[in-house]
Design an enzyme around this catalytic site. Structure first.
Site, PDB file in Angstrom:
ATOM      1  CG  LEU A 140       7.758  -2.175  -2.833  1.00  0.00           C
ATOM      2  CD1 LEU A 140       8.477  -0.989  -3.475  1.00  0.00           C
ATOM      3  CD2 LEU A 140       6.991  -1.696  -1.608  1.00  0.00           C
ATOM      4  CG  ASP A 141       0.875  -4.109  -2.362  1.00  0.00           C
ATOM      5  OD1 ASP A 141       1.163  -5.297  -2.593  1.00  0.00           O
ATOM      6  OD2 ASP A 141       0.362  -3.719  -1.297  1.00  0.00           O
ATOM      7  N   PRO A 142       1.634  -2.647  -6.580  1.00  0.00           N
ATOM      8  CG  PRO A 142       0.505  -3.612  -8.396  1.00  0.00           C
ATOM      9  CD  PRO A 142       0.778  -3.802  -6.923  1.00  0.00           C
ATOM     10  CG  LEU A 143      -2.318   1.136  -5.745  1.00  0.00           C
ATOM     11  CD1 LEU A 143      -3.544   1.197  -4.852  1.00  0.00           C
ATOM     12  CD2 LEU A 143      -2.420   2.198  -6.834  1.00  0.00           C
ATOM     13  CB  ALA A 144       3.880   0.401  -2.622  1.00  0.00           C
TER      14      ALA A 144
END
Length: 310
Positions: A48-52
């Site tokens: 999961l991306d950091p922004l997710a």
């Protein structure tokens, strides 16, 4: 001859279904969980991306052997697209590369969705983990290289417009298969609608076979650090683990007795008898006393183990 080094940490096994917060990387999350549980081994099933935010299944110990089965599962995301700008990363982190004053109507958005449902061809984002000539695309992108990433087929089982709160944003839910990039969906929506777009919010709520209610917020885990007694603290953490076999619930299942379990652990096949016994399966799993013993194949009246578990 020197003795092999004993692995550090506890040989604890199972799945922790983490509710990952925003601005916290997947690798960082795995390191935190490994430290909290004092585990010998730890890994995640799907970055999961950091922004997710949202569901990040983390495997501890022998459960890491079942990671591929979770990676292949369906996933559900809720995501927000902001119109008017395309960005280098296809999300809020990147520089603006294209912009437009055009904004789509709700009906235009709804009319677009059937085109992105089913098996579709998708080009992964420039900032992605796809390997190009042995290097990660995001490493090449950070070095300023524009690389040609080949398209690939992905499957979208369901795509729903949840709301259009204003002219600049739209909120969606998607159920998709392995390898789908939601950031690429936002990019392609914007191009198709002639207004450009990027992801401004992303949350994963489901990774098969784990349900949303199994998620544990990171804050709840961190709060357990306040328990001073180490044994009590680790017992409280261990109680949150899901059995390793839960990752295999889509496969045929055999329940075996103690003698059969011993044979399987030694790498030997066992006979499969009974009216309801599977005739042939490329993959199945066996449990004994509720614990995962082996993953293997069934054929010619035998279950042959491929991976065994302690």
């Amino acid at each position: 001859m020197s003795k092999p080094r004993k692995p550090k940490g506890r040989p604890i096994s199972g799945w922790l279904i983490l509710d990952k917060p925003v601005d916290f990387g997947s690798t960082e999350a795995v390191s935190k969980i490994k430290w909290l549980f004092k585990a010998q081994k730890c890994g995640h099933a799907g970055t999961l991306d950091p922004l997710a935010s949202g569901m990040l299944p983390i495997a501890l110990g022998d459960a890491t052997k079942t990671v591929p089965y979770v990676m292949d599962g369906r996933k559900i995301y809720e995501f927000t697209v902001t119109w008017g700008e395309e960005r280098a990363t296809d999300d809020l982190e990147g520089d603006v590369t294209q912009s437009s004053d055009e904004r789509p109507s709700e009906q235009q958005i709804r009319d677009l969705l059937p085109k992105y449902t089913g098996v579709i061809s998708q080009v992964p984002p420039q900032f992605s983990a796809i390997k190009i000539s042995g290097e990660r695309a995001y490493d090449l992108a950070r070095d300023g290289e524009a690389v040609e990433i080949p398209s690939r087929d992905v499957e979208i089982f369901r795509l729903t417009l949840l709301s259009c709160q204003d002219a600049d944003t739209a909120h969606f839910e998607v159920e998709c298969g392995k390898g789908t990039y939601v950031r690429a969906l936002a990019r392609d929506f914007g191009r198709e609608l002639g207004c450009y777009g990027h992801i401004s919010g992303l949350r994963r709520s489901f990774v098969a076979p784990f349900a949303e209610e199994t998620m544990i917020p990171l804050a709840d885990l961190v709060a357990l650090e306040a328990i001073e007694d180490a044994d009590e603290r680790l017992a409280a953490l261990d109680a949150l683990l899901i059995d390793t076999s839960e990752a295999l619930s889509s496969l045929p299942h055999l329940v075996v007795n103690d003698d059969q379990a011993h044979r399987l652990k030694m790498g030997n096949p066992i006979l499969v008898r009974g009216r309801d016994a599977p005739v042939a399966e490329s993959e199945a799993y066996a449990t004994s006393r509720g614990k995962l013993i082996a993953i293997g194949e069934i054929g010619q009246g035998e279950f042959r183990p491929k991976r065994v578990f302690g």
